[in-house]
Design a protein around this motif. Structure first.
Motif, short mmCIF file in Angstrom:
data_model
loop_
_atom_site.label_atom_id
_atom_site.label_comp_id
_atom_site.label_asym_id
_atom_site.label_seq_id
_atom_site.Cartn_x
_atom_site.Cartn_y
_atom_site.Cartn_z
N ALA A 38 10.56 74.58 -49.54
CA ALA A 38 11.38 75.73 -49.94
C ALA A 38 12.64 75.81 -49.06
CB ALA A 38 10.56 77.01 -49.84
N ILE A 39 13.44 74.74 -49.11
CA ILE A 39 14.63 74.70 -48.26
C ILE A 39 15.91 74.86 -49.09
CG2 ILE A 39 13.60 73.46 -46.32
CD1 ILE A 39 14.64 70.83 -47.52
N ASN A 40 15.73 75.45 -50.27
CA ASN A 40 16.87 75.81 -51.11
C ASN A 40 17.62 76.99 -50.48
OD1 ASN A 40 14.11 76.88 -52.19
ND2 ASN A 40 15.60 78.53 -52.52
N ILE A 134 27.89 70.47 -49.50
CA ILE A 134 27.15 69.46 -48.72
C ILE A 134 25.90 70.11 -48.13
CG2 ILE A 134 27.26 67.89 -46.75
CD1 ILE A 134 30.33 67.74 -47.25
N ASP A 135 24.73 69.60 -48.54
CA ASP A 135 23.46 70.22 -48.11
C ASP A 135 22.34 69.18 -48.17
OD1 ASP A 135 21.60 72.15 -47.39
OD2 ASP A 135 21.38 72.96 -49.41
N ALA A 136 22.55 68.05 -47.46
CA ALA A 136 21.54 66.98 -47.49
C ALA A 136 21.10 66.67 -46.06
CB ALA A 136 22.11 65.75 -48.21
N ASP A 137 20.96 65.40 -45.71
CA ASP A 137 20.55 65.03 -44.35
C ASP A 137 21.71 65.31 -43.38
OD1 ASP A 137 21.71 62.97 -45.99
OD2 ASP A 137 21.48 61.60 -44.30
N LYS A 138 21.42 66.14 -42.39
CA LYS A 138 22.50 66.65 -41.52
C LYS A 138 23.13 65.59 -40.61
CE LYS A 138 21.14 70.37 -43.57
NZ LYS A 138 21.74 70.71 -44.86
N PRO A 139 22.38 64.54 -40.19
CA PRO A 139 23.03 63.52 -39.36
C PRO A 139 24.21 62.83 -40.06
CG PRO A 139 20.65 63.35 -39.15
CD PRO A 139 20.92 64.35 -40.25
N VAL A 160 29.70 73.41 -46.24
CA VAL A 160 28.57 72.70 -45.62
C VAL A 160 27.53 73.74 -45.22
CG1 VAL A 160 27.83 71.07 -43.85
CG2 VAL A 160 30.19 70.98 -44.70
N ASP A 161 26.28 73.49 -45.63
CA ASP A 161 25.22 74.46 -45.35
C ASP A 161 24.52 74.12 -44.02
OD1 ASP A 161 23.62 76.66 -45.85
OD2 ASP A 161 22.20 75.58 -47.12
N ASN A 162 23.92 75.14 -43.45
CA ASN A 162 23.00 75.00 -42.29
C ASN A 162 23.70 74.49 -41.03
OD1 ASN A 162 21.18 73.68 -44.91
ND2 ASN A 162 20.62 75.63 -44.01
N VAL A 163 24.84 75.08 -40.69
CA VAL A 163 25.59 74.58 -39.54
C VAL A 163 25.31 75.35 -38.24
CG1 VAL A 163 27.44 73.61 -40.96
CG2 VAL A 163 27.66 75.95 -40.07
MG LIG Z 1 20.69 74.16 -46.98
#
Ligand SMILES: [Mg+2]
Ligand SMILES: C[S@@+](CC[C@H](N)C(=O)[O-])C[C@H]1O[C@@H](n2cnc3c(N)ncnc32)[C@H](O)[C@@H]1O
Length: 220
Positions: A38-40, A134-139, A160-163
């Motif tokens: 559930a990382i939407n 952009i919301d995939a593998d953060k590296p 960009v998500d999750n920064v």
């Molecule tokens: Mg995200």
């Protein structure tokens, strides 16, 4: 302030700014049933993306990181009938679930789900896109923003998500590849003259994180 309170406030906000949405509810239910994490984005964040696409007048949208297509549905709903969204997903099961969710949402006519590591599929794309999420593998975030720029025009919006990563973004010693990738992104942005960017911290049902928002301010 606790996560419980952030969640309660998200619920309150949602009751006032989000209409009941059986299609999105079903997308989340089907994703969960298929075992997807559930990382939407949260519903109010999905609507935030939808509004950004509307504000930008987006006709061509690129998404990197599809999961079950939840954010994809929010973004695709902002497109005109002849608009197009390309979404890139490495995991074939995620892509399959997303395709079924997009079909149920009546959006498959304007969405193209491309399966494979994004760094393999990005070179096949032709820009310019009007908005890139952009919301995939953060590296890989620096590479993804680099590709977003290559596929942009002056005025393209990049999100960009999750920064913020629960505040860990300020810690250079976590050894967490996602944190380090996010830190490299901020270092890169500080030296990238073609983008004007900001970042905003967020709290809510999905915890403590943040969005980066950038616009291309140069002729490419
Ligand atoms: Mg995200
Ligand atoms: C956070 S989820 C996307 C959530 C989705 N944007 C939403 O909010 O509904 C990240 C997705 O990126 C995918 N992913 C991870 N590495 C990838 C890569 N190298 N290329 C493409 N997709 C990748 C994962 O399989 C996962 O489905």
């Amino acid at each position: 302030m606790s996560e419980q309170q952030w969640t309660a406030v998200d619920r309150y906000l949602g009751e006032h700014v989000l209409a009941p949405d059986p299609v999105l509810d079903e997308a989340l239910r089907a994703s969960d049933a298929a075992g997807l994490p559930a990382i939407n984005v949260a519903p109010n964040q999905g609507k935030f993306l939808h509004l950004l696409a509307l504000i930008a007048g987006a006709r061509r949208v690129l998404e990197i990181g599809t999961l079950g297509g939840y954010s994809t549905i929010w973004l695709a709903r902002a497109l005109p009938e002849d608009g197009r969204l390309v979404t890139l997903e490495a995991d074939p099961t995620h892509a399959e679930v997303a395709t079924a969710n997009l079909r149920r949402a009546g959006l498959l006519d304007r969405v193209d789900v491309r399966v494979g590591p994004a760094l393999d599929t990005l070179p096949q794309l032709r820009g310019p896109f009007d908005l890139v999420f952009i919301d995939a593998d953060k590296p890989s975030n620096v590479d993804y923003v680099g590709w977003a720029l290559r596929l942009s025009r002056r005025g393209t919006v990049i999100v960009v998500d999750n920064v913020v990563r629960a505040g860990r973004v300020i810690d250079a010693t976590t050894g967490d590849a996602a944190v380090d990738g996010t830190r490299r992104l901020f270092e890169y942005l500080a030296t990238e003259p073609r983008l004007t960017a900001t970042a905003v911290q967020t709290v809510g049902a999905k915890g403590y994180d943040g969005f980066l928002l950038a616009v291309v301010t140069a002729d490419l």
